[in-house]
Design a protein around this motif. Structure first.
Motif, short mmCIF file in Angstrom:
data_model
loop_
_atom_site.label_atom_id
_atom_site.label_comp_id
_atom_site.label_asym_id
_atom_site.label_seq_id
_atom_site.Cartn_x
_atom_site.Cartn_y
_atom_site.Cartn_z
N GLY A 38 18.08 -17.35 36.28
CA GLY A 38 17.30 -18.11 35.31
C GLY A 38 16.09 -17.35 34.80
N THR A 39 15.06 -18.10 34.39
CA THR A 39 13.83 -17.51 33.86
C THR A 39 13.20 -16.54 34.87
N ALA A 40 12.76 -15.40 34.37
CA ALA A 40 12.11 -14.34 35.18
C ALA A 40 13.09 -13.61 36.10
N CYS A 41 14.37 -13.78 35.86
CA CYS A 41 15.37 -13.09 36.70
C CYS A 41 15.24 -11.58 36.60
N ARG A 42 15.17 -11.07 35.36
CA ARG A 42 15.13 -9.63 35.18
C ARG A 42 13.86 -9.02 35.79
N GLU A 43 12.74 -9.71 35.63
CA GLU A 43 11.48 -9.21 36.17
C GLU A 43 11.51 -9.23 37.71
N THR A 44 12.10 -10.29 38.27
CA THR A 44 12.22 -10.39 39.72
C THR A 44 13.16 -9.32 40.26
N GLU A 45 14.24 -9.08 39.54
CA GLU A 45 15.19 -8.04 39.94
C GLU A 45 14.51 -6.67 39.92
N SER A 46 13.73 -6.40 38.88
CA SER A 46 13.03 -5.11 38.79
C SER A 46 12.05 -4.94 39.95
N PHE A 47 11.39 -6.03 40.31
CA PHE A 47 10.43 -5.99 41.41
C PHE A 47 11.12 -5.57 42.71
N PHE A 48 12.23 -6.24 43.04
CA PHE A 48 12.94 -5.91 44.27
C PHE A 48 13.59 -4.53 44.19
N SER A 49 14.12 -4.19 43.04
CA SER A 49 14.77 -2.89 42.87
C SER A 49 13.78 -1.75 43.11
N GLU A 50 12.57 -1.91 42.60
CA GLU A 50 11.54 -0.88 42.77
C GLU A 50 11.18 -0.72 44.25
N LEU A 51 11.02 -1.83 44.96
CA LEU A 51 10.69 -1.77 46.38
C LEU A 51 11.82 -1.12 47.19
N ILE A 52 13.05 -1.46 46.83
CA ILE A 52 14.20 -0.89 47.55
C ILE A 52 14.27 0.61 47.32
#
Length: 770
Positions: free
Chosen positions: A443-457
């Protein structure tokens, strides 16, 4: 202990073998059942066929009409109707009565059930209409027979509409009220002695001149022609061999609203001047008139009118004796008037009704296929999962779930403001619970949340944990979070956190979670607001019941909603057998003893056959699922065929094959392990990285009547148009209309075009990945 409900009953029906059905993408899905050299009893001799005809009290045979409409052989229709009348469920038939239904799949059986119910409803409606007409004093013997000959709701409405209360008195009924019915009969029977002057009554409207009398007689004859079953059959046959088209143009009201800048109609420009053969029109093109943007009409060629008129004058409505020229002109006028004023509008309504009904059924069938694929997605078991309902202002709602879906922790993180502080809290939470799988709602903010986790990983921020994430469809999670079921299951929890729990559980056990949500809210089809709500609900409830029945449930830990999804039919347990609680039974009965067969797909009515087969191969029930028992069974089947073994055990080959499958599968076997599982990843790709010609892998997210949407991991689903889903690109097991592509399937695709401004991606299907 597992339980899967499919209510059986013991029946004696005709049995027949199956051949593979033909496949086509464009043609209607007609199920052509196989025939064999076996001589079968005639269906007309079946007590069921006779009883149904007497029960419905119509002038047609239900089995014959059902067979004709569905394209299924009569013996199969007899069996299915018998099984339905004995309260057997569709899942039970498909699994345990394969020979009786000619190995049809659940969708095909459900189609037969639907048409059977429609015919029964038509018969009840006809009886109601007859009673109403009788009460109003309008029923004649001829009219009653015409009504009982109707084979569709359109035909029934065509005959009954002029007699409805409040309807304007028709020209024919006005003429009959003037006493001209005898003159109309004489025109056909004894025109050589017919004298219209006998009916002339000066000063009486409609009878004052011979011209008015002749016009009244023509109206009565036109009405007779329009309601004659043989005449309607003939004109329909003419239409079937003619080039009938459907045409659409932009409506005047839409043009006016465009000028006033109230509506954007340009996206429908393809249909502003559109013409198509009615046989080739696509289901998704049918329902556009309801938007008031297009005007649609059906064009029937003049050849139909010409041939129809000739046939009526020279054959069906030819006078029995010589008729004078002026009387022959009257008959011609009546035929032409009947066609133009009554039959042509009826044909137009019928075609539009058929197109709408076909489009609705196709749309519902798409829902059914998509829902089945979604429910049968492979669970992600044996690991702790974090469900994330992304958001900006109100933060990301997070739920940590145990390997058995119990809620371990819930929280809210503001990942898009205090990033460093929130990242530390997340790492502490993941390490504390040993969580390595993160499920993010789309849903809303999915892409931003995905980028956040992807960067940490990518920074190995969660070391020593090897963390990965996946995106899942969160459609319906918000609706479920405030439902009575969610409140009962999680009474003291904020609705926003319930959504995070639902998102995580959708990956842990998709079926167990999705059955809690109204299927039409799961985001599994298109045009759900344009189809009958009742028909859609019945179909989707049926597929939920089917999937739950085939998979089975663990009654020790399953939810109340999942238990209620099991079919409730009357059980049929073999004589002298102990009632058990296991797969294949709908009633929940406390068992007196534990039987290892309860953990298999074998139905209790066949337990005695399974025990005899185990003795025959030298095995025992405690060896179920072991390599040793499988070897014993293989050796026995090699020495004697399945057909020979089934004969010696007084059962059918299909039942014995099911018993062998059940004995081969290990305890806890889940049919969903053969279906696709959620894809977990560690990095993110954006739409700007896509290049035309690039070959990618993705997973089907949803399918529509015009193609399939595929998630290729760039935040936007790409579309494979149906013209790109060709037979040669599909594995043999999927070369059937009901199994083409569905949600969850992994595919290899090629990028055809990228429209970054509108966020559209065109894809070509290369192959389906097994």
């Amino acid at each position: 202990m597992k339980l899967a409900g499919e209510g059986p009953s013991s029946v004696s029906c005709f049995v027949k073998k199956e051949e593979e059905e033909d496949f086509t993408f464009e043609d209607p899905c007609i199920r052509k059942e196989a025939t064999s050299g076996q001589q079968l009893p005639r269906v007309l001799r079946s007590p069921l066929a006779k009883s149904l005809r007497n029960e419905l009290n119509m002038n047609w045979d239900l089995i014959e009409v059902l067979s004709s409409l569905i394209g299924v052989e009569r013996w199969v229709c007899v069996n299915i109707v018998t099984l339905l009348q004995e309260e057997n469920t569709v899942p039970f038939m498909v699994r345990y009565r394969k020979d009786m239904i000619n190995h049809m799949d659940a969708d095909a059986v459900r189609d037969v059930q639907l048409v059977y119910e429609e015919l029964c409803t038509l018969a009840k409606k006809t009886q109601s209409v007859i009673q109403t007409l009788k009460k109003d004093g309008n029923l004649t013997a001829e009219l009653e027979q015409t009504l009982r000959s109707c084979r569709s709701a359109d035909e029934l409405d065509h005959v009954y509409t002029p007699y409805k209360k409040g309807s304007k008195l028709t020209k024919a009924r006005r003429a009959k009220a003037l006493g001209l019915e005898d003159a109309a009969s004489a025109l056909l029977e004894t025109p050589n002695v017919l004298d219209l002057n006998k009916w002339v009554k000066p000063g009486t409207e409609g009878l004052s001149t011979t011209e008015e009398v002749a016009l009244g007689v023509e109206h009565i004859l036109a009405d007779m022609i329009a309601k004659d079953p043989d005449t309607l059959t003939y004109v329909k046959t003419l239409c079937e061999t003619s080039h009938i088209t459907i045409q659409s143009t932009v409506s005047k009201s839409a043009l006016k609203e465009k000028e006033q800048e109230k509506t954007d109609i340009d996206k429908f420009s393809l249909y502003f001047d559109f013409t198509s053969n009615i046989q080739r029109i696509q289901p998704h093109q049918v329902d556009m008139e309801s938007l008031k943007i297009l005007t649609v009409k059906v064009n029937i060629p003049d050849r139909v009118r010409t041939d129809f008129t000739t046939w009526c004058i020279n054959s069906r409505w030819r006078t029995k004796t010589f008729a004078r020229e002026e009387l022959r002109v009257m008959i011609k006028n009546a035929v032409e008037d009947s066609y133009k004023r009554l039959i042509l509008p009826f044909l137009t309504r019928s075609y539009r009704s058929k197109l709408t009904t076909a489009a609705e059924k196709e749309s519902i069938a798409m829902f059914v296929r998509n829902l089945r694929q979604r429910l049968l997605a492979c669970p992600v078991r044996g690991c702790v999962i974090m469900g994330v309902d992304p958001g900006f202002r109100h933060g990301c709602k997070v739920a940590i779930l145990s390997s058995t879906s119990h809620i371990l922790h819930t929280d809210v993180f503001y990942l898009h403001s205090s990033k460093h502080q929130e990242a530390d809290k997340l790492r502490h939470l993941l390490v504390k619970y040993g969580c390595t799988k993160i499920v993010i709602g789309n849903g809303t903010a999915c892409r931003e949340t995905e980028s956040f986790f992807s960067e940490l990983i990518c920074r190995r921020f969660f070391n020593p944990l090897d963390v990965s994430y996946c995106i899942t469809n969160e459609a319906g999670a918000s609706i479920y979070s405030v439902s009575p079921e969610a409140v009962k299951e999680m009474p003291d929890m904020d609705p926003n956190l319930r959504s995070a729990v639902s998102i995580g559980r959708r990956v842990q056990d998709p079926m167990a979670e999705l059955v809690k949500i109204d299927p039409k809210h799961i985001g599994i089809g298109t045009y759900q607001h344009d189809v009958s709500a009742g028909a859609l609900k019945a179909a989707l409830d049926g597929v939920v019941q089917e999937c739950v029945s085939f998979v089975g449930v663990d009654i020790n830990i399953c939810s109340e909603t999942l238990m209620s999804s099991l079919p409730h039919s009357r059980p049929a347990v073999p004589e002298k057998a102990t009632t058990k609680k296991g797969k294949g039974k709908s009633a929940v009965v406390v068992p007196t003893s534990v039987n290892p067969l309860d953990q298999t797909c074998i139905h209790p009515e066949s337990y005695h056959v399974a025990q005899r087969f185990l003795s025959r191969v030298g095995g025992s029930a405690d060896q179920i699922g072991t390599a040793k028992l499988s070897q014993c069974m293989d050796n026995t089947v090699k020495n004697s065929s399945v057909e020979e073994l089934a004969s010696t055990m007084d059962t059918s080959p299909e039942t014995l094959k099911l018993i062998i499958d059940g004995l081969t599968q290990p305890p806890g076997f889940d049919i969903r392990q053969n279906f696709g599982q959620a894809d977990f990843k560690r990095g993110v790709v954006s739409m700007s990285d896509l290049q035309v010609g690039a070959v990618l892998t993705g997973r089907v997210d949803n399918t529509a009547l015009f193609g399939a949407f595929v998630d290729i991991g760039v935040g936007r689903s790409g579309l494979i148009h149906k013209s790109k889903i060709t037979l040669d690109k599909l594995p043999p097991s999927q070369r059937r209309r009901s199994l083409v592509l569905g949600p969850g399937e992994r595919v290899e695709v090629r990028v055809l075009n990228v429209d970054r401004q509108r966020g559209r991606i065109g894809l070509d299907l290369i192959r389906v990945l097994q």
